[in-house]
Design a protein around this motif. Structure first.
Motif, PDB file in Angstrom:
ATOM      1  N   TRP A 147      -1.456 -23.405  -5.136  1.00  0.00           N
ATOM      2  CA  TRP A 147      -1.785 -22.117  -5.626  1.00  0.00           C
ATOM      3  C   TRP A 147      -1.085 -20.991  -4.973  1.00  0.00           C
ATOM      4  CZ3 TRP A 147      -5.690 -21.138  -9.959  1.00  0.00           C
ATOM      5  CH2 TRP A 147      -5.791 -22.188 -10.563  1.00  0.00           C
ATOM      6  N   ASP A 148      -0.490 -20.127  -5.615  1.00  0.00           N
ATOM      7  CA  ASP A 148      -0.161 -18.751  -4.819  1.00  0.00           C
ATOM      8  C   ASP A 148      -1.151 -18.014  -4.645  1.00  0.00           C
ATOM      9  OD1 ASP A 148       2.785 -19.390  -5.221  1.00  0.00           O
ATOM     10  OD2 ASP A 148       2.684 -18.107  -7.111  1.00  0.00           O
ATOM     11  N   CYS A 149      -1.037 -17.463  -3.437  1.00  0.00           N
ATOM     12  CA  CYS A 149      -2.138 -16.633  -2.691  1.00  0.00           C
ATOM     13  C   CYS A 149      -1.573 -14.974  -2.503  1.00  0.00           C
ATOM     14  CB  CYS A 149      -2.714 -17.124  -1.832  1.00  0.00           C
ATOM     15  SG  CYS A 149      -4.270 -16.244  -0.812  1.00  0.00           S
ATOM     16  N   ASP A 150      -2.307 -14.202  -3.173  1.00  0.00           N
ATOM     17  CA  ASP A 150      -1.734 -12.638  -2.895  1.00  0.00           C
ATOM     18  C   ASP A 150      -2.937 -12.053  -2.514  1.00  0.00           C
ATOM     19  OD1 ASP A 150       1.278 -12.575  -3.602  1.00  0.00           O
ATOM     20  OD2 ASP A 150       0.415 -13.801  -5.126  1.00  0.00           O
ATOM     21  N   ILE A 151      -2.863 -11.057  -1.540  1.00  0.00           N
ATOM     22  CA  ILE A 151      -4.028 -10.170  -0.939  1.00  0.00           C
ATOM     23  C   ILE A 151      -3.403  -8.846  -1.211  1.00  0.00           C
ATOM     24  CG2 ILE A 151      -5.521  -9.588   0.867  1.00  0.00           C
ATOM     25  CD1 ILE A 151      -5.262 -12.347   1.674  1.00  0.00           C
TER      26      ILE A 151
ATOM     27  N   ARG B 247      -2.007   3.086  -0.663  1.00  0.00           N
ATOM     28  CA  ARG B 247      -2.443   4.187   0.043  1.00  0.00           C
ATOM     29  C   ARG B 247      -2.599   5.393  -0.952  1.00  0.00           C
ATOM     30  NH1 ARG B 247      -4.049   0.832   2.454  1.00  0.00           N
ATOM     31  NH2 ARG B 247      -3.808   0.090   4.504  1.00  0.00           N
ATOM     32  N   ALA B 248      -3.769   5.793  -1.396  1.00  0.00           N
ATOM     33  CA  ALA B 248      -3.845   6.830  -2.478  1.00  0.00           C
ATOM     34  C   ALA B 248      -5.281   7.559  -2.232  1.00  0.00           C
ATOM     35  CB  ALA B 248      -3.757   6.235  -3.937  1.00  0.00           C
ATOM     36  N   GLY B 249      -5.375   8.787  -2.615  1.00  0.00           N
ATOM     37  CA  GLY B 249      -6.574   9.596  -3.006  1.00  0.00           C
ATOM     38  C   GLY B 249      -7.450   9.354  -1.753  1.00  0.00           C
ATOM     39  N   ASP B 250      -8.948   9.013  -2.278  1.00  0.00           N
ATOM     40  CA  ASP B 250      -9.925   8.951  -1.133  1.00  0.00           C
ATOM     41  C   ASP B 250     -10.575   7.420  -1.406  1.00  0.00           C
ATOM     42  OD1 ASP B 250     -10.940   9.267  -3.700  1.00  0.00           O
ATOM     43  OD2 ASP B 250     -12.474  10.963  -2.988  1.00  0.00           O
ATOM     44  N   ILE B 251      -9.672   6.561  -1.482  1.00  0.00           N
ATOM     45  CA  ILE B 251     -10.107   5.343  -1.724  1.00  0.00           C
ATOM     46  C   ILE B 251     -10.926   4.580  -0.759  1.00  0.00           C
ATOM     47  CG2 ILE B 251      -9.671   2.791  -2.413  1.00  0.00           C
ATOM     48  CD1 ILE B 251      -7.241   4.032  -4.138  1.00  0.00           C
ATOM     49  N   VAL B 252     -12.302   4.450  -0.779  1.00  0.00           N
ATOM     50  CA  VAL B 252     -13.174   3.820   0.538  1.00  0.00           C
ATOM     51  C   VAL B 252     -12.416   2.439   0.807  1.00  0.00           C
ATOM     52  CG1 VAL B 252     -15.083   3.284   1.292  1.00  0.00           C
ATOM     53  CG2 VAL B 252     -15.164   5.033  -0.128  1.00  0.00           C
ATOM     54  N   GLY B 253     -12.273   1.681   0.050  1.00  0.00           N
ATOM     55  CA  GLY B 253     -11.590   0.411   0.230  1.00  0.00           C
ATOM     56  C   GLY B 253     -11.718  -0.750  -1.004  1.00  0.00           C
ATOM     57  N   GLU B 254     -10.644  -0.952  -1.230  1.00  0.00           N
ATOM     58  CA  GLU B 254     -10.750  -2.373  -2.409  1.00  0.00           C
ATOM     59  C   GLU B 254      -9.888  -3.524  -1.931  1.00  0.00           C
ATOM     60  OE1 GLU B 254      -9.374  -2.663  -6.919  1.00  0.00           O
ATOM     61  OE2 GLU B 254     -10.452  -0.812  -6.362  1.00  0.00           O
ATOM     62  N   HIS B 255     -10.229  -4.741  -1.902  1.00  0.00           N
ATOM     63  CA  HIS B 255      -9.779  -6.096  -1.663  1.00  0.00           C
ATOM     64  C   HIS B 255      -9.434  -6.767  -2.701  1.00  0.00           C
ATOM     65  CE1 HIS B 255     -10.440  -3.834   2.249  1.00  0.00           C
ATOM     66  NE2 HIS B 255      -9.255  -4.515   2.524  1.00  0.00           N
ATOM     67  N   THR B 256      -8.489  -7.289  -3.344  1.00  0.00           N
ATOM     68  CA  THR B 256      -8.223  -8.233  -4.171  1.00  0.00           C
ATOM     69  C   THR B 256      -7.491  -9.502  -3.650  1.00  0.00           C
ATOM     70  OG1 THR B 256      -8.187  -6.575  -6.059  1.00  0.00           O
ATOM     71  CG2 THR B 256      -7.271  -9.052  -6.702  1.00  0.00           C
ATOM     72  N   VAL B 257      -8.144 -10.819  -3.777  1.00  0.00           N
ATOM     73  CA  VAL B 257      -7.354 -12.005  -3.578  1.00  0.00           C
ATOM     74  C   VAL B 257      -7.144 -12.505  -4.793  1.00  0.00           C
ATOM     75  CG1 VAL B 257      -7.497 -13.981  -2.064  1.00  0.00           C
ATOM     76  CG2 VAL B 257      -8.585 -11.934  -1.083  1.00  0.00           C
ATOM     77  N   GLN B 258      -6.050 -12.901  -5.128  1.00  0.00           N
ATOM     78  CA  GLN B 258      -5.510 -13.573  -6.493  1.00  0.00           C
ATOM     79  C   GLN B 258      -5.121 -15.040  -6.175  1.00  0.00           C
ATOM     80  OE1 GLN B 258      -3.333 -11.620  -9.709  1.00  0.00           O
ATOM     81  NE2 GLN B 258      -1.615 -12.751  -8.645  1.00  0.00           N
ATOM     82  N   PHE B 259      -5.331 -15.987  -6.691  1.00  0.00           N
ATOM     83  CA  PHE B 259      -5.112 -17.285  -6.629  1.00  0.00           C
ATOM     84  C   PHE B 259      -4.352 -17.719  -8.104  1.00  0.00           C
ATOM     85  CE2 PHE B 259      -8.300 -17.250  -3.485  1.00  0.00           C
ATOM     86  CZ  PHE B 259      -7.683 -17.972  -2.472  1.00  0.00           C
TER      87      PHE B 259
END
Length: 246
Positions: free
Chosen positions: A149-153, A189-201
């Motif tokens: 499967w493709d894996c994108d972060i 990189r945008a605004g004041d985002i503390v942190g978001e991580h998405t791992v997609q398969f």
């Protein structure tokens, strides 16, 4: 070698914490949050420069004064790579467990951490969120279960964050690689985002998304305090945040 008193290891006596990198954002959060915990007591705070010698009852020390810091049961470090070598040597010399979130360490410094782990317990992480620790495990298991499967972060942070991909994204990528996937990265990189991580398969006809969103920076300080309370009672070795769960 280790300066841990019998009393400090009793459940009703706070563990003594030395905080290294006290003037930084994480250092200030650790000082604030530790004051509400009965099981931990910050006995010294180390910064590059010192003004007042005592702040809110905590003794302050300059980076060059490590030798004069009080005995502690565990050290928490969120500083800079150039201050790391002296601190690690100090912890090994005095037998002090080390929890560190200092990023940008060189290969030689990582090797020094491995060597130190034969004598003291050490825990280094790019992210001290307990939720991210669970996500790392989930990513590795998903990659192993979904070969081909493709894996994108995809990671998102505030506009002031310079490094890309983030250290957390790279840690997630390492987990995916251990599971047999080949991750690709994208950074926003945008605004004041503390942190978001998405791992997609993804594969033909379906996809899975594993997401962690941080909305409060205090989660990282809470995770580091949790790790310190746990690490102080472990034998020598190199540990991960996931080891401190459960």
């Amino acid at each position: 070698m280790k300066s841990v008193s019998l009393a400090s290891m009793q459940t009703n006596t706070p563990l003594r914490v030395l905080l290294h990198g006290a003037n930084g954002r994480m250092g200030q959060a650790l000082l604030r949050l530790s004051s509400s915990r009965e099981d931990l007591q910050v006995v010294g705070a180390v910064s590059r420069k010192v003004g007042q010698r005592v702040i809110d009852g905590v003794s302050q020390f300059a980076a060059g004064e490590l030798g004069g810091t009080p005995d502690s049961d565990v050290v928490i470090d969120f500083s800079l790579p150039e201050a790391f070598d002296a601190l690690l040597a100090h912890c090994v010399e005095h037998g002090r467990p080390l929890v560190t979130g200092t990023t940008g360490l060189s290969d030689a410094q990582q090797a020094a951490l491995d060597a130190a782990a034969t004598r003291i317990p050490v825990l280094w992480a790019t992210n001290f969120s307990l939720g991210v620790a669970v996500l790392v495990d989930m990513v590795e298991r998903a990659a192993r279960a979904l070969p081909g499967w493709d894996c994108d972060i995809v990671e998102q942070h505030h506009v002031r964050k310079l490094d890309a991909p983030s250290g957390t994204a790279l840690t997630l990528g390492e987990a995916a690689t251990r599971g047999g996937a080949t991750p690709r990265y994208a950074s926003l990189r945008a605004g004041d985002i503390v942190g978001e991580h998405t791992v997609q398969f993804a594969t033909l006809g379906e996809r899975i998304e594993l997401i962690h969103r941080a909305t409060d920076r205090d989660i990282f300080a809470r995770g580091a305090l949790h790790a310190a309370a746990w690490l102080a009672r472990q034998p020598a070795g190199r540990y991960r945040i996931a080891d401190a769960l459960g």
